[in-house]
Structure formats: structure tokens, C-alpha cells
Design a protein around this motif. Structure first.
Motif, PDB file in Angstrom:
ATOM      1  N   TYR A  33       1.234  -1.455   0.051  1.00 16.35           N
ATOM      2  CA  TYR A  33       0.271  -0.099  -0.077  1.00 16.35           C
ATOM      3  C   TYR A  33       0.762   1.346   0.048  1.00 16.35           C
ATOM      4  O   TYR A  33       1.838   0.927   0.712  1.00 16.35           O
ATOM      5  N   VAL A  48      -3.091   0.383  -3.680  1.00 14.54           N
ATOM      6  CA  VAL A  48      -3.204  -0.908  -3.593  1.00 14.54           C
ATOM      7  C   VAL A  48      -2.772  -2.067  -4.303  1.00 14.54           C
ATOM      8  O   VAL A  48      -3.473  -2.325  -5.534  1.00 14.54           O
ATOM      9  N   SER A  50      -2.083  -5.928  -4.885  1.00 13.32           N
ATOM     10  CA  SER A  50      -2.996  -7.514  -4.694  1.00 13.32           C
ATOM     11  C   SER A  50      -1.890  -7.974  -5.336  1.00 13.32           C
ATOM     12  O   SER A  50      -2.157  -8.483  -6.594  1.00 13.32           O
ATOM     13  N   SER A  55      -4.740  -3.140  -7.355  1.00 13.82           N
ATOM     14  CA  SER A  55      -6.418  -3.173  -6.872  1.00 13.82           C
ATOM     15  C   SER A  55      -7.109  -2.370  -6.056  1.00 13.82           C
ATOM     16  O   SER A  55      -8.482  -2.460  -7.014  1.00 13.82           O
ATOM     17  N   ILE A  56      -6.073  -1.598  -6.203  1.00 14.60           N
ATOM     18  CA  ILE A  56      -7.478   0.279  -5.804  1.00 14.60           C
ATOM     19  C   ILE A  56      -6.237   1.572  -6.073  1.00 14.60           C
ATOM     20  O   ILE A  56      -5.042   1.279  -6.159  1.00 14.60           O
TER      21      ILE A  56
END
Lengths: 112, 113
Positions: A33, A48, A50, A55-56
């Protein structure tokens, strides 16, 4: 080893510079992160990863470009930043569930 | 959306006194709750966490927290504060299965000698 390391500790850059922040962990975590923290505020999630895939992305401006070359390493590439981007940038890692996030000491960024 | 409220921006206690920092969460499902501590210019250190089970959880540095579902609270306590406890304390929540940790605004703790 429950440590997340970040380099550099401090960075001063001009608005036309290109620089990178580095984060490393050797805990076998598969989620990493980036957070931004302004003075007297809580950390705000930026990105983020993953399993090395983004993913974010919390609608972060494109002048911030994350990269996850492998499961232990996370970079944040900086280009054409603004003075308001000055902040403490924190890296964290965890298992992909998001639990047990371990934070690094941060990079103090100043944009002049 | 999930949220965390820390009602106290700044708390001052005397060394040796007891401490309670308040945290309220807003959530539909069972939350996963955390307390982090941050010394000036440093990263965040996890003090303790609650996932399920015993509602009184013990953490590092002599801290404990109690989960109260009826009050949507997860307050942090310490029976006797040390000068080195002066720092910023953040309550945080993550929804099960999510990777997004949501922080409260923080409580700054000052410890008087």
C-alpha cells in the motif's frame, strides 16, 4: 522480520523533477500500500497492490505512478509534483485480506 | 460507507494517570478494528486489534481495548501512562475481505511530568 523499509527518509524536489520512492518488505506479504499523510491528519490511502497487480487507485493524480516489480518491492514514481503534494508518504504491507498492515517509517517529501 | 470517529482531538494527562481514548465506528457488518500509534515524524505502529472473540484485547506497551457492539465503540485504555506514550493515536477499521483501512482523525496525547 516484521519490518517495512522505505527510502529515502527525506526528499526535496522541484516541480519539474522526476524522483522515486522505494518500499521493501520481506515478510512474504502479497499486498502493499501507499498512503499519503499531511500534517495533523490521518493517512489517506493512495494505491493498493495485491499479488503485484494494482487493485485500488483512490483517484490519485497521474503525476503519481506506482509500480510493483515483485512481491517484496513497491515504488512510487513522482513527476511534475505540486507544492501541495508535500507530505509524509507511508508504505504498508499485509496479507491480501488487508489485516495486519505493517507500516514503514515513511518518506518526508517536500516539493519546492 | 464505513467511518471511524475519534471525538477527542487532544488529550492531556499526567504521568502515572490512567488513560482512555475513545473510538466509535459506523458499520453494518462485524468490523475488524485496530489502534495504531504514531510518534512525531514516524510511521505507524500497531498497538492492538480486534477481529472476534473476547471483547477485551491486550496489546503492546501495556495498552488494552474493549469492543462494545451495543455502543459501536472500541476504546483504548492504559492504567498508568508513561511520558514515552506521548504520540498521536489512530483508531482504524477494515471491512472483512476488504483491503481498505479507514482511519479516524486521530487523538494527540500529551503527557505532563
Amino acid at each position: 522480520d516484521t519490518e517495512v523499509t522505505q527510502t529515502p527518509k527525506h526528499l526535496v524536489m522541484g516541480m519539474t523533477n522526476k524522483k522515486s520512492l522505494k518500499c521493501e518488505q520481506h515478510m512474504g506479504h502479497r499486498a502493499m500500500y501507499w498512503y499519503k499523510q499531511k500534517a495533523k491528519k490521518p493517512p489517506e490511502l493512495m494505491f493498493v497492490y495485491s499479488y503485484e497487480k494494482l487493485s485500488i487507485n483512490e483517484s490519485v493524480p497521474s503525476r503519481f505512478s506506482p509500480e510493483c516489480p515483485n512481491s517484496s518491492l513497491l515504488n512510487l514514481h513522482l513527476h511534475a509534483l505540486q507544492p501541495e503534494d508535500s507530505a509524509l508518504y507511508l508504505c504498508a504491507s499485509s496479507q491480501p485480506s488487508g489485516l495486519y498492515q505493517y507500516f514503514g517509517p515513511g518518506t518526508r517529501l517536500t516539493v519546492t | 460507507a464505513q467511518s471511524v470517529t475519534q471525538p477527542d482531538i487532544h488529550i492531556t494527562v499526567s504521568e502515572g494517570a490512567s488513560l482512555e481514548l475513545r473510538c466509535n465506528y459506523s458499520y453494518g457488518a462485524t468490523p475488524y478494528l485496530f489502534w495504531y500509534v504514531q510518534s512525531p515524524g514516524q510511521g505507524l505502529q500497531l498497538l492492538l486489534k480486534y477481529f472476534s472473540g473476547d471483547t477485551l484485547v491486550q496489546g503492546i506497551k501495556g495498552f488494552e481495548a474493549e469492543f462494545k457492539r451495543s455502543q459501536s465503540s472500541f476504546n483504548l485504555r492504559k492504567p498508568s501512562v508513561h511520558w514515552s506514550d506521548a504520540a498521536e493515536y489512530f483508531c482504524a477499521v477494515v471491512q472483512g475481505g476488504s483491503e481498505k483501512l479507514v482511519f479516524g482523525k486521530g487523538t494527540k496525547l500529551t503527557v505532563n511530568p
